[in-house]
Design a protein around this motif. Structure first.
Motif, PDB file in Angstrom:
ATOM      1  N   THR A  39       0.846  -1.195   0.000  1.00 27.90           N
ATOM      2  CA  THR A  39       0.000   0.000   0.000  1.00 27.90           C
ATOM      3  C   THR A  39       0.877   1.238   0.000  1.00 27.90           C
ATOM      4  OG1 THR A  39      -0.099   0.053   2.424  1.00 27.90           O
ATOM      5  CG2 THR A  39      -1.847  -1.165   1.274  1.00 27.90           C
ATOM      6  N   GLU A  41       0.530   5.312   1.137  1.00 21.24           N
ATOM      7  CA  GLU A  41      -0.296   6.294   1.831  1.00 21.24           C
ATOM      8  C   GLU A  41       0.247   7.697   1.586  1.00 21.24           C
ATOM      9  OE1 GLU A  41      -0.986   5.174   6.004  1.00 21.24           O
ATOM     10  OE2 GLU A  41       0.163   3.377   5.510  1.00 21.24           O
ATOM     11  N   MET A  42      -0.661   8.649   1.401  1.00 24.06           N
ATOM     12  CA  MET A  42      -0.273  10.033   1.237  1.00 24.06           C
ATOM     13  C   MET A  42      -0.235  10.707   2.601  1.00 24.06           C
ATOM     14  SD  MET A  42      -2.218  13.239  -0.570  1.00 24.06           S
ATOM     15  CE  MET A  42      -2.822  12.232  -1.910  1.00 24.06           C
ATOM     16  N   THR A  52      -0.858  13.752  -6.754  1.00 26.49           N
ATOM     17  CA  THR A  52      -0.459  12.580  -5.974  1.00 26.49           C
ATOM     18  C   THR A  52       0.556  11.709  -6.695  1.00 26.49           C
ATOM     19  OG1 THR A  52      -2.340  11.351  -6.868  1.00 26.49           O
ATOM     20  CG2 THR A  52      -2.646  12.480  -4.753  1.00 26.49           C
ATOM     21  N   PRO A  57       5.854   9.213  -0.372  1.00 29.31           N
ATOM     22  CA  PRO A  57       4.908   8.219   0.115  1.00 29.31           C
ATOM     23  C   PRO A  57       5.373   7.477   1.358  1.00 29.31           C
ATOM     24  CG  PRO A  57       6.202   7.286  -1.645  1.00 29.31           C
ATOM     25  CD  PRO A  57       6.678   8.710  -1.475  1.00 29.31           C
ATOM     26  N   ARG A  58       4.411   6.897   2.033  1.00 27.44           N
ATOM     27  CA  ARG A  58       4.669   5.904   3.066  1.00 27.44           C
ATOM     28  C   ARG A  58       4.277   4.561   2.448  1.00 27.44           C
ATOM     29  NH1 ARG A  58       1.738   7.853   6.514  1.00 27.44           N
ATOM     30  NH2 ARG A  58       3.224   8.893   7.900  1.00 27.44           N
ATOM     31  N   SER A  60       4.066   0.457   2.402  1.00 29.63           N
ATOM     32  CA  SER A  60       3.988  -0.678   3.323  1.00 29.63           C
ATOM     33  C   SER A  60       3.734  -1.965   2.545  1.00 29.63           C
ATOM     34  CB  SER A  60       2.858  -0.473   4.343  1.00 29.63           C
ATOM     35  OG  SER A  60       3.085   0.681   5.117  1.00 29.63           O
ATOM     36  N   ARG A  65       8.023  -1.370   6.100  1.00 32.35           N
ATOM     37  CA  ARG A  65       7.478  -0.032   5.884  1.00 32.35           C
ATOM     38  C   ARG A  65       8.619   0.893   5.482  1.00 32.35           C
ATOM     39  NH1 ARG A  65       4.409  -1.366  10.679  1.00 32.35           N
ATOM     40  NH2 ARG A  65       2.244  -1.734  10.097  1.00 32.35           N
TER      41      ARG A  65
END
Length: 218
Positions: A39, A41-42, A52, A57-58, A60, A65
């Motif tokens: 995934t 995440e913003m 975007t 990003p993060r 995972s 992570r």
């Protein structure tokens, strides 16, 4: 004692280009397997009209992570498993191959151990003698922190202890200066993340007589 796996295991400091870490690039170079589940995440700080495609990003996966914050690229394991630490190292080496010209200055391998509750013997090993003077003045300590820098097996170690109520944390930062990602690959080949983890565990056993709890070091 327990190892807090949520603390970053690896941080590489440098001029990382956040626009490179787009979903297609991440899919192609970091998690190329067809069935890899990950995934992106913003960060909440971005506005709704932000493009975007070019965010920091993060990321995972099921094991790792990854977070890019300004000039720090951080990796941490999803669970406290040795294979997740191995995966972190593998991903970092892949990035060094794919982005060899990224300017870097240092990297750190970090481990955070916790002990709760605290025995009197452990407190006596940690505390400095001047605290006896504080007690005579009826000064109440609400928390304590001790920071040391030392050379452990020829490597720089920044070591911080925090006492807070019935809990104590031991924060290890093995610090390495590097001029480029070629040097990063060479140094991490000399001493892996898991080998540094074992050095930290042995240090805690020798100095503070604490052992890593069974079932939490695999």
């Amino acid at each position: 004692m327990k190892l807090d796996h949520t603390a970053s295991a690896l941080v590489i400091v440098g001029g990382w280009n956040s626009s490179i870490f787009t979903p297609p690039w991440i899919k192609k170079y970091l998690f190329p397997g067809e069935h890899e589940d990950f995934t992106i995440e913003m960060p909440a700080s971005f506005s709704l009209d932000f493009n975007t495609q070019f965010i920091s990003p993060r990321i995972s996966s099921k094991e790792v992570r990854i977070l890019l914050q300004e000039n720090r690229l951080s990796f941490s394991p999803v669970e406290n498993k040795n294979e997740h630490f191995d995966q972190i190292q593998e991903l970092a080496l892949q990035l060094a191959d794919y982005l060899p010209h990224t300017p870097v200055t240092a990297y750190g391998v970090n481990f955070l151990f916790t002990e709760e509750p605290i025995s009197e013997e452990l407190v006596n090993r940690i505390r400095l003698r001047d605290l006896e003077e504080f007690e005579q003045l009826n000064d109440a300590l609400t928390s304590e922190q001790y920071t040391r820098r030392l050379t452990l097996n020829g490597r720089t170690l920044n070591f911080t202890i925090k006492l807070n109520g019935e809990k104590v944390t031991f924060d290890f930062n093995f610090h390495f200066k590097i001029d480029d990602l070629v040097a990063f690959k060479a140094k991490i080949a000399e001493i892996s993340i898991l080998e540094l983890k074992q050095e930290a565990v042995q240090f805690m056993s020798k100095i503070y007589h604490l052992e890593l709890e069974e079932g939490l070091n695999e």
